[in-house]
Write a protein that holds these residues in place. Structure first.
Motif, short mmCIF file in Angstrom:
data_model
loop_
_atom_site.label_atom_id
_atom_site.label_comp_id
_atom_site.label_asym_id
_atom_site.label_seq_id
_atom_site.Cartn_x
_atom_site.Cartn_y
_atom_site.Cartn_z
N SER A 140 89.28 52.30 54.12
CA SER A 140 88.50 51.97 52.95
C SER A 140 89.05 50.86 52.11
CB SER A 140 88.24 53.24 52.19
OG SER A 140 87.70 53.06 50.95
N LEU A 141 88.55 50.21 51.53
CA LEU A 141 89.14 48.88 50.62
C LEU A 141 89.62 49.52 49.40
CD1 LEU A 141 89.60 46.04 50.42
CD2 LEU A 141 87.53 45.72 49.07
N PHE A 142 89.11 50.64 49.09
CA PHE A 142 89.39 51.37 47.63
C PHE A 142 90.16 52.65 47.98
CE2 PHE A 142 85.57 48.68 47.20
CZ PHE A 142 85.94 47.82 46.61
N GLN A 143 91.24 52.81 47.34
CA GLN A 143 92.17 53.78 47.65
C GLN A 143 92.20 54.59 46.39
OE1 GLN A 143 95.30 51.52 49.98
NE2 GLN A 143 95.52 53.47 50.72
N GLY A 144 92.05 56.01 46.42
CA GLY A 144 92.18 56.84 45.22
C GLY A 144 93.66 57.15 44.87
N SER A 145 93.60 58.05 43.62
CA SER A 145 94.93 58.28 43.26
C SER A 145 94.58 59.70 42.46
CB SER A 145 95.51 57.18 42.21
OG SER A 145 95.11 57.08 41.12
N GLY A 146 95.79 60.20 42.18
CA GLY A 146 95.50 61.52 41.51
C GLY A 146 95.10 61.22 39.98
N ASP A 147 94.93 60.04 39.49
CA ASP A 147 94.80 60.01 38.09
C ASP A 147 93.37 59.40 37.88
OD1 ASP A 147 97.24 60.12 37.02
OD2 ASP A 147 97.77 58.15 37.37
N ASP A 148 92.55 59.55 39.21
CA ASP A 148 91.25 59.19 39.17
C ASP A 148 90.15 59.98 38.36
OD1 ASP A 148 91.75 56.68 40.50
OD2 ASP A 148 91.12 57.66 42.44
N LEU A 149 89.22 59.60 37.87
CA LEU A 149 88.13 60.40 37.00
C LEU A 149 86.96 60.62 38.29
CD1 LEU A 149 87.85 58.40 33.88
CD2 LEU A 149 89.03 60.46 34.44
N HIS A 186 88.46 54.63 36.02
CA HIS A 186 88.12 54.37 34.70
C HIS A 186 86.71 54.20 34.44
CE1 HIS A 186 88.64 50.34 35.37
NE2 HIS A 186 89.64 50.20 35.66
N TYR A 187 86.16 54.29 33.10
CA TYR A 187 84.57 54.44 33.03
C TYR A 187 84.25 53.11 33.28
CZ TYR A 187 84.60 59.46 32.08
OH TYR A 187 84.77 60.76 32.02
N SER A 188 85.24 52.10 32.86
CA SER A 188 84.64 50.80 33.06
C SER A 188 84.51 50.18 34.48
CB SER A 188 85.72 49.83 32.67
OG SER A 188 86.11 49.91 30.98
N GLY A 189 84.99 50.91 35.28
CA GLY A 189 84.61 50.73 36.80
C GLY A 189 83.32 51.18 37.04
N LEU A 190 83.16 52.47 36.51
CA LEU A 190 82.02 53.45 36.53
C LEU A 190 80.57 52.35 36.43
CD1 LEU A 190 80.37 55.80 37.48
CD2 LEU A 190 80.55 56.58 35.18
N LYS A 191 80.62 51.76 35.11
CA LYS A 191 79.91 50.77 34.68
C LYS A 191 79.57 49.58 35.60
CE LYS A 191 82.02 50.47 30.85
NZ LYS A 191 82.40 49.94 29.26
N ARG A 192 80.33 49.21 36.18
CA ARG A 192 80.40 47.95 37.09
C ARG A 192 79.68 48.28 38.41
NH1 ARG A 192 85.32 47.06 37.55
NH2 ARG A 192 85.64 47.96 39.65
N LEU A 193 80.17 49.62 38.65
CA LEU A 193 79.57 50.21 40.00
C LEU A 193 78.05 50.51 39.81
CD1 LEU A 193 79.98 51.48 42.88
CD2 LEU A 193 80.55 53.65 41.63
N ALA A 228 89.63 45.77 35.31
CA ALA A 228 88.18 45.87 34.62
C ALA A 228 88.03 46.22 33.48
CB ALA A 228 87.59 47.19 35.57
N GLU A 229 88.94 46.80 32.56
CA GLU A 229 88.93 47.07 31.28
C GLU A 229 89.35 45.89 30.42
OE1 GLU A 229 91.39 50.55 31.36
OE2 GLU A 229 89.73 51.73 30.61
N GLY A 230 89.53 44.53 31.01
CA GLY A 230 89.93 43.49 30.22
C GLY A 230 91.39 43.38 29.78
N GLU A 231 92.00 44.35 30.33
CA GLU A 231 93.66 44.14 30.02
C GLU A 231 94.22 43.19 31.04
OE1 GLU A 231 94.69 48.34 30.46
OE2 GLU A 231 93.98 48.76 28.52
N GLN A 232 95.12 42.46 30.20
CA GLN A 232 95.89 41.32 31.36
C GLN A 232 97.49 41.74 31.43
OE1 GLN A 232 95.09 37.24 31.38
NE2 GLN A 232 97.10 36.86 31.04
N ARG A 233 98.19 41.69 32.36
CA ARG A 233 99.63 41.77 32.48
C ARG A 233 99.99 41.08 33.78
NH1 ARG A 233 101.57 47.57 34.03
NH2 ARG A 233 103.22 46.43 34.56
#
Length: 325
Positions: free
Chosen positions: A237-246, A285-292, A174-179
């Protein structure tokens, strides 16, 4: 020696059998007795008896007498040769039919379903589309549903799952990073019109969810998977959280709260504030928040932290500036 009759012709089932046989014969202009018997799982003698009974059936006219055209017309010469040919069907055209537009809409939907990888029995769908086309009040408008790149990717993932192989692909987050990612595919799911891959990320050694439309250069690996789908617990739930979530506090209209159910942490407090519900959501991340929040204009507001408010405000201002330019 008399041929033994199967239980399909018991008195309680005979009517249901005949009601199934007539549409079958309508869909087949010419079919052999043997083919019909194999289709229904009964003997050839029972098929002949049923066809003879159909030939004696019909709807009387206004005079209460059976005149020409009031009975089903069977080609008995063809029946003697082992073929079933019905030349006249009675009262079938009197039943309600789909309009050409209704049939075209249903056919378009079936074409879309037949393109989805999980619908393996495409022959049945094709047969149903043909029936809709023939049974409409007029010829339906010809429509076609084009396959997307995601459909091809889903098909490739399905084949890798069948062969228990890993897949490699380039992924843009979501932040535009590719790998480049290597994943053991576990499940493919769709939400609305978006496809998602749920799999075991070999780099992070944990299950992750990927949007398929953000995947490119997808290829099956030669490396076998080490995790079976029944061995990796996946939440409903399709979206699973982790300890690094905001964690972000928001206020949202009560009617829109179910749209955020996947993002609200379990046990999160929810209080009503001036007709809205204040609760928290979890984002990576906040990019995901903006999309939401992009799809919830006017019904959701970020309360805290300040960094989240600024991120959303700057993103909205940048979008508004594009329209001014």
């Amino acid at each position: 020696m008399a041929e033994r009759r199967s239980p399909a012709f018991q008195a309680t089932d005979k009517l249901a059998f005949l009601l199934s046989l007539v549409p079958y014969l309508m869909d087949h202009d010419r079919v052999t007795v043997a083919e019909a018997a194999a289709h229904f799982g009964v003997s050839e003698a029972q098929i002949r008896d049923a066809v003879n009974l159909i030939g004696l059936s019909g709807v009387p006219g206004d005079t209460a007498a059976y005149l020409h055209g009031d009975l089903f017309e069977v080609d008995y010469d063809a029946l003697d040769r082992g073929e079933i040919v019905v030349m006249n069907f009675v009262a079938i055209d009197d039943s309600p039919r789909f309009s050409a537009r209704e049939a075209a809409a249903l056919i378009a939907g079936l074409q879309y379903l037949s393109a989805l990888p999980e619908n393996a029995d495409r022959a049945t769908l094709a047969e149903l589309m043909a029936k809709l086309s023939r049974g409409a009040s007029d010829e339906p408008t010809r429509v076609a549903v084009e396959q997307s790149a995601s459909d091809e990717t889903v098909a490739l993932i399905r084949s890798a799952m069948d062969e228990r192989l890993r897949i490699d692909f380039d992924y843009v987050n979501a932040e535009g990073e590719q790998r480049r990612r290597t994943v053991e595919p576990l499940r493919v799911e769709s939400v609305d019109a978006t496809w998602y891959l749920r799999g075991w990320d070999t780099d992070r050694e944990a299950p992750r969810t990927f949007r398929i439309d953000r995947m490119s250069s997808v290829a099956r690996s030669t490396a076998p998977v080490t995790h079976r789908p029944d061995e990796v617990p996946l939440s409903d739930s399709l979206f699973q959280g982790s300890g690094d979530d905001l964690v972000v506090t928001i206020e949202v209209a009560k009617s829109a709260l179910p749209l955020l159910a996947d993002y609200v942490p379990e046990g999160a407090a929810a209080t009503e504030v001036e007709g809205r519900v204040r609760t928290s959501v979890r984002v990576s991340h906040y990019s995901g928040l903006k999309r939401l929040l992009a799809g919830m204009s006017g019904v959701a507001t970020v309360v805290e932290p300040e960094a989240a408010r600024n991120a959303v405000a700057e993103w909205a201002a940048a979008g508004a500036a594009q329209y001014r330019d």
